[in-house]
Motif scaffolding. Structure first.
Motif, PDB file in Angstrom:
ATOM      1  N   LEU A 223       0.827  -1.207   0.000  1.00  0.00           N
ATOM      2  CA  LEU A 223       0.000   0.000   0.000  1.00  0.00           C
ATOM      3  C   LEU A 223       0.859   1.255   0.000  1.00  0.00           C
ATOM      4  CD1 LEU A 223      -2.775  -1.063   2.552  1.00  0.00           C
ATOM      5  CD2 LEU A 223      -3.056  -0.728   0.086  1.00  0.00           C
ATOM      6  N   ILE A 224       1.937   1.241   0.780  1.00  0.00           N
ATOM      7  CA  ILE A 224       2.841   2.396   0.799  1.00  0.00           C
ATOM      8  C   ILE A 224       3.549   2.528  -0.537  1.00  0.00           C
ATOM      9  CG2 ILE A 224       4.898   3.391   1.876  1.00  0.00           C
ATOM     10  CD1 ILE A 224       4.083   2.008   4.471  1.00  0.00           C
ATOM     11  N   HIS A 225       4.043   1.412  -1.049  1.00  0.00           N
ATOM     12  CA  HIS A 225       4.765   1.426  -2.326  1.00  0.00           C
ATOM     13  C   HIS A 225       3.886   1.945  -3.460  1.00  0.00           C
ATOM     14  CE1 HIS A 225       7.809   0.262  -5.213  1.00  0.00           C
ATOM     15  NE2 HIS A 225       6.879  -0.360  -5.929  1.00  0.00           N
ATOM     16  N   GLU A 226       2.603   1.580  -3.440  1.00  0.00           N
ATOM     17  CA  GLU A 226       1.673   2.029  -4.483  1.00  0.00           C
ATOM     18  C   GLU A 226       1.068   3.389  -4.164  1.00  0.00           C
ATOM     19  OE1 GLU A 226       1.211   0.485  -7.288  1.00  0.00           O
ATOM     20  OE2 GLU A 226       2.549  -1.186  -6.714  1.00  0.00           O
ATOM     21  N   GLU A 241      13.639  -1.906   2.695  1.00  0.00           N
ATOM     22  CA  GLU A 241      13.010  -0.933   1.770  1.00  0.00           C
ATOM     23  C   GLU A 241      13.577   0.466   1.971  1.00  0.00           C
ATOM     24  OE1 GLU A 241      10.573  -4.485   1.998  1.00  0.00           O
ATOM     25  OE2 GLU A 241      11.437  -3.193   3.547  1.00  0.00           O
ATOM     26  N   ILE A 242      13.859   0.814   3.210  1.00  0.00           N
ATOM     27  CA  ILE A 242      14.422   2.147   3.491  1.00  0.00           C
ATOM     28  C   ILE A 242      15.843   2.244   2.949  1.00  0.00           C
ATOM     29  CG2 ILE A 242      15.145   3.709   5.347  1.00  0.00           C
ATOM     30  CD1 ILE A 242      12.762   2.586   6.978  1.00  0.00           C
ATOM     31  N   LYS A 243      16.648   1.193   3.126  1.00  0.00           N
ATOM     32  CA  LYS A 243      18.014   1.200   2.611  1.00  0.00           C
ATOM     33  C   LYS A 243      18.049   1.283   1.095  1.00  0.00           C
ATOM     34  CE  LYS A 243      20.539  -1.181   6.307  1.00  0.00           C
ATOM     35  NZ  LYS A 243      21.334  -2.387   6.660  1.00  0.00           N
ATOM     36  N   ASN A 244      17.051   0.671   0.445  1.00  0.00           N
ATOM     37  CA  ASN A 244      16.987   0.679  -1.023  1.00  0.00           C
ATOM     38  C   ASN A 244      16.297   1.916  -1.576  1.00  0.00           C
ATOM     39  OD1 ASN A 244      18.249  -1.811  -1.082  1.00  0.00           O
ATOM     40  ND2 ASN A 244      16.341  -2.968  -1.184  1.00  0.00           N
ATOM     41  N   ASN A 245      16.007   2.879  -0.688  1.00  0.00           N
ATOM     42  CA  ASN A 245      15.338   4.135  -1.080  1.00  0.00           C
ATOM     43  C   ASN A 245      13.970   3.910  -1.712  1.00  0.00           C
ATOM     44  OD1 ASN A 245      17.456   5.874  -0.218  1.00  0.00           O
ATOM     45  ND2 ASN A 245      18.618   5.373  -2.081  1.00  0.00           N
ATOM     46  N   GLU A 246      13.341   2.815  -1.355  1.00  0.00           N
ATOM     47  CA  GLU A 246      11.980   2.573  -1.815  1.00  0.00           C
ATOM     48  C   GLU A 246      10.975   3.280  -0.911  1.00  0.00           C
ATOM     49  OE1 GLU A 246      11.419  -1.613  -1.949  1.00  0.00           O
ATOM     50  OE2 GLU A 246      13.261  -1.975  -3.086  1.00  0.00           O
ATOM     51  N   MET A 247      11.391   3.526   0.331  1.00  0.00           N
ATOM     52  CA  MET A 247      10.555   4.218   1.308  1.00  0.00           C
ATOM     53  C   MET A 247      11.438   5.133   2.143  1.00  0.00           C
ATOM     54  SD  MET A 247       8.070   1.113   2.562  1.00  0.00           S
ATOM     55  CE  MET A 247       7.248   0.066   1.346  1.00  0.00           C
ATOM     56  N   VAL A 248      10.800   6.073   2.820  1.00  0.00           N
ATOM     57  CA  VAL A 248      11.522   7.036   3.642  1.00  0.00           C
ATOM     58  C   VAL A 248      10.976   6.965   5.066  1.00  0.00           C
ATOM     59  CG1 VAL A 248      12.032   9.487   3.987  1.00  0.00           C
ATOM     60  CG2 VAL A 248      11.938   8.549   1.670  1.00  0.00           C
ATOM     61  N   SER A 249      11.882   7.069   6.022  1.00  0.00           N
ATOM     62  CA  SER A 249      11.508   7.044   7.431  1.00  0.00           C
ATOM     63  C   SER A 249      11.757   8.424   8.044  1.00  0.00           C
ATOM     64  CB  SER A 249      12.338   5.979   8.168  1.00  0.00           C
ATOM     65  OG  SER A 249      12.072   5.987   9.543  1.00  0.00           O
ATOM     66  N   ILE A 250      10.703   9.036   8.559  1.00  0.00           N
ATOM     67  CA  ILE A 250      10.787  10.367   9.156  1.00  0.00           C
ATOM     68  C   ILE A 250      10.594  10.254  10.667  1.00  0.00           C
ATOM     69  CG2 ILE A 250       9.899  12.734   9.145  1.00  0.00           C
ATOM     70  CD1 ILE A 250      11.025  11.868   6.456  1.00  0.00           C
ATOM     71  N   PRO A 251      11.576  10.653  11.474  1.00  0.00           N
ATOM     72  CA  PRO A 251      11.412  10.601  12.931  1.00  0.00           C
ATOM     73  C   PRO A 251      10.321  11.558  13.407  1.00  0.00           C
ATOM     74  CG  PRO A 251      13.722  10.884  12.305  1.00  0.00           C
ATOM     75  CD  PRO A 251      12.914  11.114  11.066  1.00  0.00           C
ATOM     76  N   LEU A 252       9.712  11.239  14.534  1.00  0.00           N
ATOM     77  CA  LEU A 252       8.706  12.099  15.130  1.00  0.00           C
ATOM     78  C   LEU A 252       9.356  12.972  16.204  1.00  0.00           C
ATOM     79  CD1 LEU A 252       5.792   9.520  15.659  1.00  0.00           C
ATOM     80  CD2 LEU A 252       6.474  10.708  13.568  1.00  0.00           C
ATOM     81  N   SER A 253       8.904  14.193  16.309  1.00  0.00           N
ATOM     82  CA  SER A 253       9.440  15.081  17.344  1.00  0.00           C
ATOM     83  C   SER A 253       9.025  14.566  18.725  1.00  0.00           C
ATOM     84  CB  SER A 253       8.938  16.507  17.135  1.00  0.00           C
ATOM     85  OG  SER A 253       7.535  16.552  17.295  1.00  0.00           O
ATOM     86  N   GLU A 254       9.718  15.018  19.747  1.00  0.00           N
ATOM     87  CA  GLU A 254       9.478  14.525  21.099  1.00  0.00           C
ATOM     88  C   GLU A 254       8.060  14.796  21.580  1.00  0.00           C
ATOM     89  OE1 GLU A 254      12.350  15.957  23.824  1.00  0.00           O
ATOM     90  OE2 GLU A 254      14.054  14.989  22.823  1.00  0.00           O
TER      91      GLU A 254
END
Length: 290
Positions: A223-226, A241-254
């Protein structure tokens, strides 16, 4: 002492004939004769009294009769030893953590390297079912996000992870270093991973465009990929997937960070020892009991 010679001796005893023994062993008859001669030379005793027709028809001498049970014992012990060291052991691993998680993969790899004859069965279970599965011997080891409290089973902390926002690479928010609030998410389809619903309970009350629920990580990945939605998950689950730049991981603020996911390994160490496996708590690896 040559084991082949002992085996040949036992076969000759069984058939009372060198030629028949040779047929059973799939070797020429002179080979059988040579093996018996070498064994007799080593023992310093004749084991067979040769018949009038030559060395083909034979009977045990008194020394041969005394030696036979010892030879049989050696062969039987060797067979038992081979069966023991090549015996296949099964280990069932239950998990409420996605089976694609690196934690699970590393453990499987360690166990495979530990014993090549170990069969590993993976079972995905809800957290609420883990303890019962252990007690009922459905699984031997379990990975869970909940601390299990039981006198017979111990839970060992493996670590923890914080939730990140997981996006497709092309998403407009993919360049953000940090997610400061959920206001920008109002027009997003949010995908919830149901096994972690207790950790993300606060999100379910927020106003999003659409909420999707799944207990299958592979479905969420698709679902994310599509680009059908985004998700809040611990990033290690999507490490590849994150290492292959297929997806991005965004940290959340405190100020908006969700409850951490804690990972535990639950087992009965005595049950593991019966399978020849010891848990090393210093580095959380499994060791073969010698």
């Amino acid at each position: 002492m040559n084991i082949v010679h002992l085996e040949t001796f036992i076969i000759v005893c069984k058939y009372g004939n060198f030629t028949e023994a040779a047929k059973h062993l799939y070797v020429p008859q002179p080979t059988v004769t040579n093996r018996i001669n070498q064994l007799e030379d080593e023992l310093g005793q004749e084991l067979f009294a040769r018949g009038k027709s030559g060395k083909r028809n034979v009977q045990l001498t008194r020394a041969g009769e005394r030696f036979l049970p010892h030879a049989q014992s050696v062969i039987d012990t060797l067979k038992m030893a081979k069966q023991e060291i090549t015996h296949t052991t099964s280990l069932s691993i239950g998990s409420s953590v996605p089976l694609s998680h690196p934690l699970i993969y590393n453990v499987i790899q360690d166990l495979t390297n530990l014993n090549e004859h170990l069969n590993i069965h993976l079972i995905f279970l809800e957290s609420s079912s883990i303890l019962k599965a252990l007690v009922d011997n459905v699984v031997d080891v379990a990975f869970t996000t909940d601390l299990m409290m039981n006198t017979c089973y111990q839970s060992y902390p493996l670590g923890s992870e914080e939730f990140n926002l997981i996006l497709p690479t092309e998403h407009p928010l993919s360049n953000q270093p940090l997610l400061e609030n959920f206001t920008c998410m109002k027009e997003e389809n949010i995908i919830f991973y149901e096994p972690y619903k207790n950790n993300i309970a606060d999100l379910t009350d927020l106003d999003f465009k659409k909420k999707l629920y799944s207990n299958q990580v592979e479905v969420i990945k698709s679902l994310i990929h599509e680009q059908h939605g985004v998700c809040f998950l611990p990033p290690m689950i999507l490490e590849k997937e994150i290492k292959n730049n297929e997806m991005v991981s965004i940290p959340l603020s405190e100020n908006i960070q969700l409850n951490k996911i804690n990972y535990y390994l639950t087992c009965n160490k005595e049950n593991l020892l019966k399978k020849g496996i010891r848990l090393n708590q210093d580095n959380w690896t499994f060791e073969e009991v010698v």
